[in-house]
Design an enzyme around this catalytic site. Structure first.
Site, PDB file in Angstrom:
ATOM      1  N   HIS A 289       0.846  -1.198   0.000  1.00  6.99           N
ATOM      2  CA  HIS A 289       0.000   0.000   0.000  1.00  6.99           C
ATOM      3  C   HIS A 289       0.876   1.241   0.000  1.00  6.99           C
ATOM      4  O   HIS A 289       1.903   1.320   0.679  1.00  6.99           O
ATOM      5  CB  HIS A 289      -1.018  -0.021   1.147  1.00  6.99           C
ATOM      6  CG  HIS A 289      -0.498   0.283   2.509  1.00  6.99           C
ATOM      7  ND1 HIS A 289      -0.364   1.571   2.990  1.00  6.99           N
ATOM      8  CD2 HIS A 289      -0.143  -0.532   3.526  1.00  6.99           C
ATOM      9  CE1 HIS A 289       0.060   1.534   4.247  1.00  6.99           C
ATOM     10  NE2 HIS A 289       0.214   0.268   4.595  1.00  6.99           N
ATOM     11  N   ASP A 301       5.632   2.628   7.153  1.00  2.39           N
ATOM     12  CA  ASP A 301       4.270   2.144   6.881  1.00  2.39           C
ATOM     13  C   ASP A 301       3.568   3.082   5.902  1.00  2.39           C
ATOM     14  O   ASP A 301       2.905   4.014   6.313  1.00  2.39           O
ATOM     15  CB  ASP A 301       3.492   2.061   8.196  1.00  2.39           C
ATOM     16  CG  ASP A 301       2.096   1.498   8.023  1.00  2.39           C
ATOM     17  OD1 ASP A 301       1.825   0.865   6.990  1.00  2.39           O
ATOM     18  OD2 ASP A 301       1.272   1.700   8.925  1.00  2.39           O
ATOM     19  N   GLU A 333      -5.484   1.971   1.811  1.00  3.78           N
ATOM     20  CA  GLU A 333      -5.359   0.817   2.703  1.00  3.78           C
ATOM     21  C   GLU A 333      -5.663   1.215   4.133  1.00  3.78           C
ATOM     22  O   GLU A 333      -6.320   0.472   4.874  1.00  3.78           O
ATOM     23  CB  GLU A 333      -3.944   0.235   2.609  1.00  3.78           C
ATOM     24  CG  GLU A 333      -3.741  -1.080   3.357  1.00  3.78           C
ATOM     25  CD  GLU A 333      -3.291  -0.908   4.806  1.00  3.78           C
ATOM     26  OE1 GLU A 333      -3.192  -1.932   5.509  1.00  3.78           O
ATOM     27  OE2 GLU A 333      -3.052   0.229   5.248  1.00  3.78           O
ATOM     28  N   GLU A 334      -5.177   2.386   4.522  1.00  3.89           N
ATOM     29  CA  GLU A 334      -5.310   2.807   5.911  1.00  3.89           C
ATOM     30  C   GLU A 334      -6.751   3.113   6.306  1.00  3.89           C
ATOM     31  O   GLU A 334      -7.053   3.251   7.485  1.00  3.89           O
ATOM     32  CB  GLU A 334      -4.426   4.026   6.185  1.00  3.89           C
ATOM     33  CG  GLU A 334      -2.931   3.781   6.024  1.00  3.89           C
ATOM     34  CD  GLU A 334      -2.340   2.885   7.101  1.00  3.89           C
ATOM     35  OE1 GLU A 334      -3.107   2.373   7.949  1.00  3.89           O
ATOM     36  OE2 GLU A 334      -1.120   2.681   7.097  1.00  3.89           O
ATOM     37  N   ASP A 362       4.140  -5.122   3.497  1.00  7.48           N
ATOM     38  CA  ASP A 362       3.597  -4.019   4.293  1.00  7.48           C
ATOM     39  C   ASP A 362       4.473  -3.862   5.536  1.00  7.48           C
ATOM     40  O   ASP A 362       4.374  -4.652   6.468  1.00  7.48           O
ATOM     41  CB  ASP A 362       2.150  -4.343   4.684  1.00  7.48           C
ATOM     42  CG  ASP A 362       1.398  -3.131   5.205  1.00  7.48           C
ATOM     43  OD1 ASP A 362       2.044  -2.116   5.512  1.00  7.48           O
ATOM     44  OD2 ASP A 362       0.159  -3.208   5.310  1.00  7.48           O
ATOM     45  N   HIS A 464       1.934   4.655  12.841  1.00  6.37           N
ATOM     46  CA  HIS A 464       0.771   5.523  12.644  1.00  6.37           C
ATOM     47  C   HIS A 464       0.927   6.882  13.335  1.00  6.37           C
ATOM     48  O   HIS A 464      -0.056   7.460  13.798  1.00  6.37           O
ATOM     49  CB  HIS A 464      -0.518   4.834  13.099  1.00  6.37           C
ATOM     50  CG  HIS A 464      -1.021   3.816  12.126  1.00  6.37           C
ATOM     51  ND1 HIS A 464      -2.215   3.159  12.278  1.00  6.37           N
ATOM     52  CD2 HIS A 464      -0.489   3.340  10.974  1.00  6.37           C
ATOM     53  CE1 HIS A 464      -2.400   2.330  11.273  1.00  6.37           C
ATOM     54  NE2 HIS A 464      -1.353   2.423  10.464  1.00  6.37           N
TER      55      HIS A 464
END
Length: 545
Positions: A289, A301, A333-334, A362, A464
């Site tokens: 992603h 990420d 994706e998130e 990923d 994140h």
């Protein structure tokens, strides 16, 4: 065809001298670590040695530096639906087209949500300030606003009923018959979705909603709800635990809810690139992603997986494989694995059948990494209920094991949790696998001698967050795993028969062929770690996710 791991026993391996072992009954070719070859852009890298020589850390970092620069120029993010994502997709397209791949961009609409601030507090009878992520969670697709009002419980069940989804709080118009407009509605999980509950409350005149859990074991913790999609004229909505909900249900309670968020329908895209092989009905597909979370640039990420794929693609461009190779960089994706799902859903039945296998990358450079392979044979991590792992996925796992064995590198399994882009492919019964280096879960003591790093610290402490920037990487993991990507793609592009019985031809120069029952570097421990993380799940209410 299908093999399985031997029965597991409690064993914590101790790091020793790395090297390539000639296993009994196997064919072994040793492949040197990437050192940076000369003339890679003009070379047919049709052997593992040549390809991994050309796939370098320097090359991967070039792409990651570009992703960081894109984020810096676009508010610190590369999230889908933002200019930072559009620029990232353009960069991928430009690099792949320049390398000679055929590139398409698949646009699709998706529900966008970005929260910038929030606050939640009890004003009366006792002033209490709640902490986001510990005491409350803002609902995905919540409306914005800053409201203080009396809390009014709507058809809640205290104490809880004996079974899940046992009440209809906020699901029916009759629930709001005595509701006072201008109050904040307290609604309980059960029966219908949170989106339905929030919309019913708004129509009844509520200025905000507090959603709380049901109270049964497993449903008594903090609720992280989603409304499912942006709602017109949405009001602020937060989720809390059962215990907090029961406190707020007491007469005379008032609270303040403040949410500042952007919610709506936006457009994003997948980038799909293809390198034709001698056949087109057994496509070897790999994906990563491309989007970050709104909070940061997303370099580990998942800039790491995206950059690794670009680097491998550029050095594969002159190879003439047996099977067509297709790479994908997924959008959104998130926000729920949306890009990969959109892609698979857009395919005809025949087009799905043409995909021989899927590889997912990923987070392949976590700063406190472990080497995780998706557990295709489910010997360590049986798939959760409702997650199917197609036949042949075990053999994909063994391909990655072969690579790590050839390099003398320790590795272990991670579960098919349904939280990354392989999910759409395994739902379509396409054999799948891939690599992962860990997210928010803490590294365990037994892993430190095997991988280095620090126990008790997350594999990615900046998962994140805004700190997932160009410094949030382990170069060793990134270098090794970029070679692992190259190894697996080239091996299976020449011959995928071990996965799906489709005949191919050996990779020129050979590959490492180890016995899955006689691994030297597979980690076996009393407490397997798994790595955690990736796409975060959100609760829809009456609909399980």
């Amino acid at each position: 065809m299908t093999q399985s791991h031997p029965s597991r026993r409690s064993r914590i391996a101790v790091a020793g001298t790395a090297g390539v072992l000639a296993l009994a009954g196997s064919v072994v070719t040793a492949f040197p670590a990437a050192a940076g070859g000369n003339g890679c852009e003009n070379r047919n890298n049709n052997t593992v040695a040549k390809l991994t020589d050309c796939v370098t850390l320097e090359g991967v970092m070039e792409h990651l530096d570009e992703f960081q620069a894109i984020a810096d120029a676009n508010g610190g993010t590369r999230a889908s639906g933002t200019p930072g994502y559009t620029a990232s997709a353009q960069y991928v397209e430009d690099r792949l087209e320049a390398a000679g791949w055929t590139v398409e961009r698949q646009a699709f609409e998706f529900p966008y949500f970005q929260q910038t601030s929030s606050a939640f507090a009890r004003v009366a009878p006792t002033a209490t300030t709640y902490v986001e992520g510990t005491d409350y969670a803002v609902a995905t697709y919540s409306g914005s606003g800053d409201v203080t009002a009396t809390v009014q419980a709507v058809d809640v069940t205290i104490p809880p009923v004996g079974t899940a989804n046992g009440n209809t709080s906020g699901c029916e118009d009759a629930d709001f018959a005595g509701f006072t407009p201008g109050n904040i509605a307290l609604l309980q999980r059960g029966t219908c979705t949170f989106g339905e509950k929030a919309e019913n409350a708004r129509e009844a005149g509520a200025v905000g909603v507090v959603l709380f859990n049901e109270g049964q074991p497993g449903r008594d913790t903090l609720l992280s709800p989603t409304l499912g999609a942006p709602l017109e004229n949405a009001i602020p909505v937060v989720g809390v635990s059962y215990a907090t909900g029961t406190e707020l249900a007491q007469a005379g309670t008032s609270v303040r809810i403040q949410v500042d968020a952007v919610s709506g329908i936006r457009e994003t895209e997948n980038v799909i690139a293809e390198l034709s092989g001698r056949t087109s009905d057994n496509v070897v597909m790999a994906g990563a992603h491309l989007d970050s979370v709104p909070e940061g640039p997303g370099i580990n990420d998942n800039g790491s997986g995206s950059a690794g794929l670009i680097e491998v693609a550029e050095n594969l461009a002159k190879v003439k494989p047996t099977n067509t190779i297709r790479f994908a960089w997924w959008g959104a994706e998130e926000l729920g694995l949306l890009g990969s799902a959109e892609y698979v859903d857009s395919l005809s039945e025949d087009q799905v059948a043409d995909i021989g296998l899927y590889l997912n990358f990923d987070m392949i450079g976590s700063p406190n990494f472990a080497r995780f392979i998706y557990d295709g044979d489910q010997s360590t991590f049986p798939a959760p209920d409702g997650v199917n792992v197609p036949e042949g996925s075990d053999q994909i796992e063994y391909v990655f094991e072969d690579f790590y064995e050839s390099r003398g590198l320790y590795y272990e399994g991670t579960e098919f949790s349904g939280r990354s882009d392989y999910q759409a492919f395994i739902n379509a019964n396409i054999p799948s696998g891939g690599l992962f280096t860990g997210a928010e879960v803490e590294k365990q003591e037994y892993q430190v001698p095997l991988y280095g790093g620090e126990a008790g610290v997350a594999y990615d402490p900046n998962y994140h967050q805004a700190g997932d920037d160009i410094t949030n990487l382990d170069p060793k993991a990134l270098d090794e795993n970029s070679d692992a990507v190259a190894y697996a793609v080239l091996t299976l592009a020449y011959d995928s028969s071990r996965v799906n019985d489709v005949a191919g031809r050996p990779v020129p120069g050979g590959t490492y062929e180890g016995d899955p029952n006689a691994r030297q570097y597979r980690v076996e421990a009393e407490q397997e770690a798994g790595g955690g993380g990736l796409h975060a799940g959100h609760d829809h209410g009456g609909v399980e996710v």
